[in-house]
Scaffold this motif. Structure first.
Motif, PDB file in Angstrom:
ATOM      1  N   ARG A  68      12.436  46.738  -9.414  1.00 57.72           N
ATOM      2  CA  ARG A  68      11.171  46.223  -9.942  1.00 57.72           C
ATOM      3  C   ARG A  68      10.611  45.178  -8.991  1.00 57.72           C
ATOM      4  O   ARG A  68      11.349  44.496  -8.289  1.00 57.72           O
ATOM      5  CB  ARG A  68      11.383  45.601 -11.315  1.00 57.72           C
ATOM      6  N   TRP A  69       9.293  45.018  -9.025  1.00 56.76           N
ATOM      7  CA  TRP A  69       8.611  44.017  -8.217  1.00 56.76           C
ATOM      8  C   TRP A  69       8.078  42.923  -9.125  1.00 56.76           C
ATOM      9  O   TRP A  69       7.561  43.203 -10.211  1.00 56.76           O
ATOM     10  CB  TRP A  69       7.461  44.646  -7.440  1.00 56.76           C
ATOM     11  N   TYR A  70       8.195  41.689  -8.653  1.00 57.34           N
ATOM     12  CA  TYR A  70       7.741  40.519  -9.397  1.00 57.34           C
ATOM     13  C   TYR A  70       6.829  39.672  -8.524  1.00 57.34           C
ATOM     14  O   TYR A  70       7.137  39.431  -7.350  1.00 57.34           O
ATOM     15  CB  TYR A  70       8.931  39.641  -9.806  1.00 57.34           C
ATOM     16  N   LEU A  71       5.737  39.214  -9.097  1.00 53.68           N
ATOM     17  CA  LEU A  71       4.895  38.218  -8.461  1.00 53.68           C
ATOM     18  C   LEU A  71       5.470  36.867  -8.847  1.00 53.68           C
ATOM     19  O   LEU A  71       5.610  36.564 -10.034  1.00 53.68           O
ATOM     20  CB  LEU A  71       3.445  38.331  -8.956  1.00 53.68           C
ATOM     21  N   ILE A  72       5.834  36.071  -7.861  1.00 53.32           N
ATOM     22  CA  ILE A  72       6.321  34.718  -8.117  1.00 53.32           C
ATOM     23  C   ILE A  72       5.143  33.791  -7.857  1.00 53.32           C
ATOM     24  O   ILE A  72       4.543  33.824  -6.775  1.00 53.32           O
ATOM     25  CB  ILE A  72       7.519  34.355  -7.210  1.00 53.32           C
ATOM     26  N   ALA A  73       4.803  33.004  -8.860  1.00 50.88           N
ATOM     27  CA  ALA A  73       3.594  32.197  -8.768  1.00 50.88           C
ATOM     28  C   ALA A  73       3.716  30.925  -9.592  1.00 50.88           C
ATOM     29  O   ALA A  73       4.546  30.838 -10.504  1.00 50.88           O
ATOM     30  CB  ALA A  73       2.392  33.007  -9.264  1.00 50.88           C
ATOM     31  N   TRP A  74       2.870  29.964  -9.288  1.00 54.68           N
ATOM     32  CA  TRP A  74       2.725  28.770 -10.105  1.00 54.68           C
ATOM     33  C   TRP A  74       1.753  29.129 -11.217  1.00 54.68           C
ATOM     34  O   TRP A  74       0.624  29.532 -10.966  1.00 54.68           O
ATOM     35  CB  TRP A  74       2.173  27.615  -9.271  1.00 54.68           C
ATOM     36  N   CYS A  75       2.223  29.046 -12.460  1.00 55.45           N
ATOM     37  CA  CYS A  75       1.395  29.369 -13.614  1.00 55.45           C
ATOM     38  C   CYS A  75       0.712  28.092 -14.092  1.00 55.45           C
ATOM     39  O   CYS A  75       1.386  27.128 -14.478  1.00 55.45           O
ATOM     40  CB  CYS A  75       2.251  29.969 -14.727  1.00 55.45           C
ATOM     41  N   ARG A  76      -0.605  28.091 -14.069  1.00 51.83           N
ATOM     42  CA  ARG A  76      -1.348  26.912 -14.490  1.00 51.83           C
ATOM     43  C   ARG A  76      -1.179  26.641 -15.981  1.00 51.83           C
ATOM     44  O   ARG A  76      -1.134  25.490 -16.396  1.00 51.83           O
ATOM     45  CB  ARG A  76      -2.817  27.074 -14.136  1.00 51.83           C
ATOM     46  N   ALA A  77      -1.071  27.682 -16.791  1.00 51.87           N
ATOM     47  CA  ALA A  77      -0.914  27.496 -18.237  1.00 51.87           C
ATOM     48  C   ALA A  77       0.428  26.843 -18.572  1.00 51.87           C
ATOM     49  O   ALA A  77       0.508  25.991 -19.453  1.00 51.87           O
ATOM     50  CB  ALA A  77      -1.051  28.832 -18.967  1.00 51.87           C
ATOM     51  N   ARG A  78       1.479  27.238 -17.894  1.00 50.88           N
ATOM     52  CA  ARG A  78       2.821  26.721 -18.165  1.00 50.88           C
ATOM     53  C   ARG A  78       3.179  25.523 -17.289  1.00 50.88           C
ATOM     54  O   ARG A  78       4.205  24.894 -17.486  1.00 50.88           O
ATOM     55  CB  ARG A  78       3.874  27.814 -17.962  1.00 50.88           C
ATOM     56  N   GLN A  79       2.349  25.258 -16.270  1.00 46.57           N
ATOM     57  CA  GLN A  79       2.621  24.181 -15.316  1.00 46.57           C
ATOM     58  C   GLN A  79       4.029  24.291 -14.741  1.00 46.57           C
ATOM     59  O   GLN A  79       4.778  23.324 -14.657  1.00 46.57           O
ATOM     60  CB  GLN A  79       2.406  22.812 -15.975  1.00 46.57           C
ATOM     61  N   ALA A  80       4.360  25.525 -14.336  1.00 43.29           N
ATOM     62  CA  ALA A  80       5.690  25.792 -13.783  1.00 43.29           C
ATOM     63  C   ALA A  80       5.659  27.102 -13.012  1.00 43.29           C
ATOM     64  O   ALA A  80       4.752  27.916 -13.177  1.00 43.29           O
ATOM     65  CB  ALA A  80       6.714  25.877 -14.901  1.00 43.29           C
ATOM     66  N   GLY A  81       6.675  27.292 -12.178  1.00 45.91           N
ATOM     67  CA  GLY A  81       6.825  28.558 -11.486  1.00 45.91           C
ATOM     68  C   GLY A  81       7.233  29.637 -12.470  1.00 45.91           C
ATOM     69  O   GLY A  81       8.015  29.392 -13.389  1.00 45.91           O
ATOM     70  N   ARG A  82       6.687  30.824 -12.293  1.00 46.24           N
ATOM     71  CA  ARG A  82       6.990  31.947 -13.173  1.00 46.24           C
ATOM     72  C   ARG A  82       7.060  33.228 -12.352  1.00 46.24           C
ATOM     73  O   ARG A  82       6.428  33.367 -11.316  1.00 46.24           O
ATOM     74  CB  ARG A  82       5.902  32.145 -14.237  1.00 46.24           C
ATOM     75  N   GLY A  83       7.805  34.200 -12.892  1.00 45.43           N
ATOM     76  CA  GLY A  83       7.852  35.532 -12.317  1.00 45.43           C
ATOM     77  C   GLY A  83       7.120  36.489 -13.238  1.00 45.43           C
ATOM     78  O   GLY A  83       7.355  36.480 -14.456  1.00 45.43           O
ATOM     79  N   PHE A  84       6.234  37.285 -12.686  1.00 43.48           N
ATOM     80  CA  PHE A  84       5.455  38.254 -13.464  1.00 43.48           C
ATOM     81  C   PHE A  84       5.770  39.646 -12.951  1.00 43.48           C
ATOM     82  O   PHE A  84       5.476  39.963 -11.791  1.00 43.48           O
ATOM     83  CB  PHE A  84       3.949  37.980 -13.321  1.00 43.48           C
ATOM     84  N   ARG A  85       6.385  40.476 -13.802  1.00 43.08           N
ATOM     85  CA  ARG A  85       6.665  41.852 -13.395  1.00 43.08           C
ATOM     86  C   ARG A  85       5.353  42.570 -13.156  1.00 43.08           C
ATOM     87  O   ARG A  85       4.464  42.565 -14.013  1.00 43.08           O
ATOM     88  CB  ARG A  85       7.450  42.578 -14.492  1.00 43.08           C
ATOM     89  N   LEU A  86       5.223  43.191 -11.997  1.00 39.40           N
ATOM     90  CA  LEU A  86       3.967  43.846 -11.665  1.00 39.40           C
ATOM     91  C   LEU A  86       3.602  44.938 -12.658  1.00 39.40           C
ATOM     92  O   LEU A  86       2.427  45.094 -12.990  1.00 39.40           O
ATOM     93  CB  LEU A  86       4.004  44.406 -10.238  1.00 39.40           C
TER      94      LEU A  86
END
Length: 129
Positions: A68-86
């Motif tokens: 699986r592929w994940y976008l690793i990003a800073w989530c503004r809503a959570r104010q933290a790093g998050r991984g989002f499965r594409l």
């Protein structure tokens, strides 16, 4: 990037291909564009329980694990790093807003992806000169 590093990156890029997946091509295109242009990405994400949320994220990189592929990003809503499965991103759109730079390794720290490593063959292209 110029010189030998640029030529090596171009040669390597010419040898990487991907089969279409369950990920919507417009989502993949938006994620790639956002990573390339360092811009904020707006996305609609469906979590493992089926709950949908809209997010603005500042992409840091991509992670692949277990096919699986994940976008690793800073989530503004959570104010933290998050991984989002594409394959769970229902929609994505680039913006013109510049994203802040985020260190991929720092965002992965403390997560299941903390032990992720860059492929050894890419090391010469990612080393700081």
């Amino acid at each position: 990037m110029t010189g030998p590093a640029s030529a090596a990156a171009q040669e390597l890029a010419a040898r990487i291909v991907a089969l279409p997946s369950r990920t919507d091509m417009s989502v993949r295109d938006a994620v790639e564009a956002s990573l390339t242009t360092h811009t904020v990405l707006r996305l609609s994400y469906v979590d493992a329980t089926g709950r949908q949320s809209d997010r603005e994220v500042e992409p840091a990189g991509l992670l692949t694990a277990d096919g699986r592929w994940y976008l690793i990003a800073w989530c503004r809503a959570r104010q933290a790093g998050r991984g989002f499965r594409l394959d769970r991103i229902a929609a994505a759109a680039t913006t013109t807003e510049r994203a802040r730079a985020h260190d991929l390794t720092a965002l992965l720290r403390g997560s299941a992806g903390a032990d992720a490593v860059r492929p050894a063959t890419l090391a010469p292209l990612t080393s700081r000169r």
